[in-house]
Design a protein around this motif. Structure first.
Motif, PDB file in Angstrom:
ATOM      1  N   UNK A  59       0.823  -1.214   0.000  1.00 48.32           N
ATOM      2  CA  UNK A  59       0.000   0.000   0.000  1.00 48.32           C
ATOM      3  C   UNK A  59       0.856   1.262   0.000  1.00 48.32           C
ATOM      4  N   UNK A  60       1.989   1.201   0.687  1.00 52.59           N
ATOM      5  CA  UNK A  60       2.959   2.303   0.672  1.00 52.59           C
ATOM      6  C   UNK A  60       4.233   1.769   0.026  1.00 52.59           C
ATOM      7  N   UNK A  61       4.495   2.207  -1.175  1.00 57.58           N
ATOM      8  CA  UNK A  61       5.639   1.703  -1.937  1.00 57.58           C
ATOM      9  C   UNK A  61       6.957   2.260  -1.406  1.00 57.58           C
ATOM     10  N   UNK A  62       6.933   3.514  -0.992  1.00 56.46           N
ATOM     11  CA  UNK A  62       8.135   4.150  -0.436  1.00 56.46           C
ATOM     12  C   UNK A  62       7.727   5.344   0.415  1.00 56.46           C
ATOM     13  N   UNK A  63       8.613   5.731   1.308  1.00 58.50           N
ATOM     14  CA  UNK A  63       8.404   6.928   2.123  1.00 58.50           C
ATOM     15  C   UNK A  63       9.629   7.809   1.979  1.00 58.50           C
ATOM     16  N   UNK A  64       9.395   9.069   1.616  1.00 57.09           N
ATOM     17  CA  UNK A  64      10.487  10.010   1.377  1.00 57.09           C
ATOM     18  C   UNK A  64      10.343  11.195   2.321  1.00 57.09           C
ATOM     19  N   UNK A  65      11.203  11.223   3.331  1.00 61.55           N
ATOM     20  CA  UNK A  65      11.150  12.294   4.332  1.00 61.55           C
ATOM     21  C   UNK A  65       9.735  12.473   4.892  1.00 61.55           C
ATOM     22  N   UNK A  66       9.099  11.349   5.209  1.00 57.49           N
ATOM     23  CA  UNK A  66       7.769  11.390   5.800  1.00 57.49           C
ATOM     24  C   UNK A  66       6.625  11.427   4.811  1.00 57.49           C
ATOM     25  N   UNK A  67       6.918  11.590   3.531  1.00 59.22           N
ATOM     26  CA  UNK A  67       5.890  11.640   2.495  1.00 59.22           C
ATOM     27  C   UNK A  67       5.754  10.271   1.834  1.00 59.22           C
ATOM     28  N   UNK A  69       4.671   7.435  -0.847  1.00 58.67           N
ATOM     29  CA  UNK A  69       4.348   7.178  -2.250  1.00 58.67           C
ATOM     30  C   UNK A  69       3.454   5.944  -2.235  1.00 58.67           C
ATOM     31  N   UNK A  70       2.192   6.129  -2.568  1.00 67.16           N
ATOM     32  CA  UNK A  70       1.207   5.064  -2.408  1.00 67.16           C
ATOM     33  C   UNK A  70       1.187   4.090  -3.573  1.00 67.16           C
ATOM     34  N   UNK A  71       0.518   2.977  -3.330  1.00 68.15           N
ATOM     35  CA  UNK A  71       0.350   1.956  -4.359  1.00 68.15           C
ATOM     36  C   UNK A  71      -0.371   2.524  -5.575  1.00 68.15           C
ATOM     37  N   UNK A  72      -1.403   3.336  -5.341  1.00 68.01           N
ATOM     38  CA  UNK A  72      -2.159   3.929  -6.447  1.00 68.01           C
ATOM     39  C   UNK A  72      -1.274   4.823  -7.298  1.00 68.01           C
ATOM     40  N   UNK A  73      -0.432   5.637  -6.646  1.00 68.62           N
ATOM     41  CA  UNK A  73       0.481   6.522  -7.379  1.00 68.62           C
ATOM     42  C   UNK A  73       1.482   5.695  -8.190  1.00 68.62           C
ATOM     43  N   UNK A  74       2.023   4.669  -7.549  1.00 65.12           N
ATOM     44  CA  UNK A  74       2.988   3.816  -8.231  1.00 65.12           C
ATOM     45  C   UNK A  74       2.340   3.107  -9.416  1.00 65.12           C
ATOM     46  N   UNK A  75       1.130   2.610  -9.213  1.00 67.19           N
ATOM     47  CA  UNK A  75       0.425   1.882 -10.265  1.00 67.19           C
ATOM     48  C   UNK A  75       0.248   2.736 -11.510  1.00 67.19           C
ATOM     49  N   UNK A  76      -0.138   3.995 -11.304  1.00 70.49           N
ATOM     50  CA  UNK A  76      -0.346   4.906 -12.425  1.00 70.49           C
ATOM     51  C   UNK A  76       0.936   5.115 -13.228  1.00 70.49           C
ATOM     52  N   UNK A  77       2.027   5.357 -12.515  1.00 67.71           N
ATOM     53  CA  UNK A  77       3.315   5.592 -13.173  1.00 67.71           C
ATOM     54  C   UNK A  77       3.832   4.305 -13.827  1.00 67.71           C
ATOM     55  N   UNK A  78       3.724   3.197 -13.091  1.00 68.10           N
ATOM     56  CA  UNK A  78       4.279   1.939 -13.601  1.00 68.10           C
ATOM     57  C   UNK A  78       3.556   1.456 -14.849  1.00 68.10           C
ATOM     58  N   UNK A  79       2.242   1.587 -14.874  1.00 61.52           N
ATOM     59  CA  UNK A  79       1.494   1.157 -16.051  1.00 61.52           C
ATOM     60  C   UNK A  79       1.955   1.906 -17.294  1.00 61.52           C
ATOM     61  N   UNK A 103      10.192  -2.406 -12.321  1.00 51.36           N
ATOM     62  CA  UNK A 103       9.517  -1.862 -11.133  1.00 51.36           C
ATOM     63  C   UNK A 103      10.508  -1.113 -10.236  1.00 51.36           C
ATOM     64  N   UNK A 104      11.727  -1.648 -10.175  1.00 52.13           N
ATOM     65  CA  UNK A 104      12.761  -0.982  -9.382  1.00 52.13           C
ATOM     66  C   UNK A 104      13.066   0.402  -9.969  1.00 52.13           C
ATOM     67  N   UNK A 105      13.180   0.467 -11.294  1.00 49.67           N
ATOM     68  CA  UNK A 105      13.429   1.751 -11.951  1.00 49.67           C
ATOM     69  C   UNK A 105      12.291   2.731 -11.691  1.00 49.67           C
ATOM     70  N   UNK A 106      11.053   2.212 -11.735  1.00 47.53           N
ATOM     71  CA  UNK A 106       9.885   3.076 -11.541  1.00 47.53           C
ATOM     72  C   UNK A 106       9.862   3.671 -10.139  1.00 47.53           C
ATOM     73  N   UNK A 107      10.064   2.832  -9.127  1.00 43.10           N
ATOM     74  CA  UNK A 107      10.002   3.340  -7.758  1.00 43.10           C
ATOM     75  C   UNK A 107      11.186   4.258  -7.457  1.00 43.10           C
ATOM     76  N   UNK A 108      12.371   3.919  -7.986  1.00 44.91           N
ATOM     77  CA  UNK A 108      13.525   4.787  -7.784  1.00 44.91           C
ATOM     78  C   UNK A 108      13.307   6.140  -8.452  1.00 44.91           C
ATOM     79  N   UNK A 109      12.678   6.104  -9.612  1.00 42.61           N
ATOM     80  CA  UNK A 109      12.370   7.354 -10.300  1.00 42.61           C
ATOM     81  C   UNK A 109      11.397   8.198  -9.501  1.00 42.61           C
ATOM     82  N   UNK A 110      10.387   7.553  -8.906  1.00 43.05           N
ATOM     83  CA  UNK A 110       9.399   8.281  -8.108  1.00 43.05           C
ATOM     84  C   UNK A 110      10.023   8.845  -6.840  1.00 43.05           C
TER      85      UNK A 110
END
Length: 257
Positions: A59-67, A69-79, A103-110
């Motif tokens: 549900x939470x793909x990554x957290x950046x300084x407390x912010x 990055x949700x699954x929905x956000x990742x899904x949109x970018x990854x698709x 997927x690794x590239x996508x999340x690292x990019x986000x």
């Protein structure tokens, strides 16, 4: 995937370009070029075409300084990124069945994108409506459309104006912080000639691999403007990657994917 712009962080409206290239009815040239491979494929090949694998995405793909990055956000970018990678793979005969690296590239990019957006906010950079309109027009022009046609094509594929504006805002602010932190980049004559030599050698190898003579390489002066853009973009990408790594080390980043 061949990352032409290296960091997905800089492709905040990359999804805008991708979806239009794949499905706009208002651009015959773009649609024809992107749809040609699938139209030539057999029914079994189309049925076997890969689809984005989103199993196990938290549900939470990554957290950046407390912010988060949700699954929905990742899904949109990854698709969007997967769609582009699948098209490139289909045209080159490659395989995208193993999506781990993609997927690794996508999340690292986000993550990189979020770090740069946060940096922009910290330094007081804010995108104006005029800035966003200009970015929208540039993205539309890339797809051989005007802004109105571009927005209509995006809406047809499920991207509402609010989402478009959010991505445009991020893009403008990221570009602003890159320019402020890194300045502008220029290519020397030596770098341009080296890039031309590399392109010429690559073309010769391609022709040899295909068993034909290949097409004639354009003269240096004819392709110099394109080479200039390419080299300058590469230099900017490398500097941006270094900046992102610096921000990552300074910040608190956790990737859960």
């Amino acid at each position: 995937m061949n990352k032409k712009k290296m960091l997905a962080a800089l492709a905040l409206v990359g999804s805008l370009s991708v979806v239009t290239a794949c499905g706009s009815g208002g651009n015959d040239e773009a649609a024809g070029s992107s749809q040609a491979p699938s139209s030539q494929a057999s029914g079994s090949e189309q049925a076997a075409a890969p689809s984005p694998d989103l199993k196990g995405v938290p549900d939470v793909v990554a957290t950046v300084n407390g912010q988060d990055i949700t699954k929905d956000e990742f899904t949109s970018v990854y698709k969007s990124q997967f769609q582009q990678a699948a098209m490139q793979a289909q045209m080159s005969g490659q395989d995208v069945s193993d999506q781990t690296e993609l997927k690794k590239q996508a999340v690292e990019g986000m993550v990189g994108s979020e770090l740069l957006v946060q940096r922009a906010e910290k330094t007081g950079l804010t995108a104006t409506k005029a800035d966003m309109d200009k970015a929208l027009a540039a993205a539309a022009k890339t797809n051989k459309m005007d802004s109105k046609e571009f927005l209509a094509a995006l809406k047809k594929q499920g991207m509402e104006r609010k989402t478009v504006d959010e991505q445009l805002k991020k893009q403008v602010e990221v570009e602003g912080v890159i320019k402020k932190e890194l300045g502008t980049f220029t290519a020397s004559e030596k770098e341009l000639k080296a890039a031309y030599k590399q392109a010429k050698e690559a073309q010769a190898q391609q022709g040899g691999a295909s068993g034909g003579s290949g097409t004639t390489m354009p003269k240096y002066e004819d392709v110099k403007p394109q080479l200039k853009k390419q080299v300058e973009q590469q230099k900017e990408n490398q500097a941006t990657a270094t900046l992102v790594e610096k921000l990552k080390k300074e910040g608190d980043v956790k990737v859960n994917l």
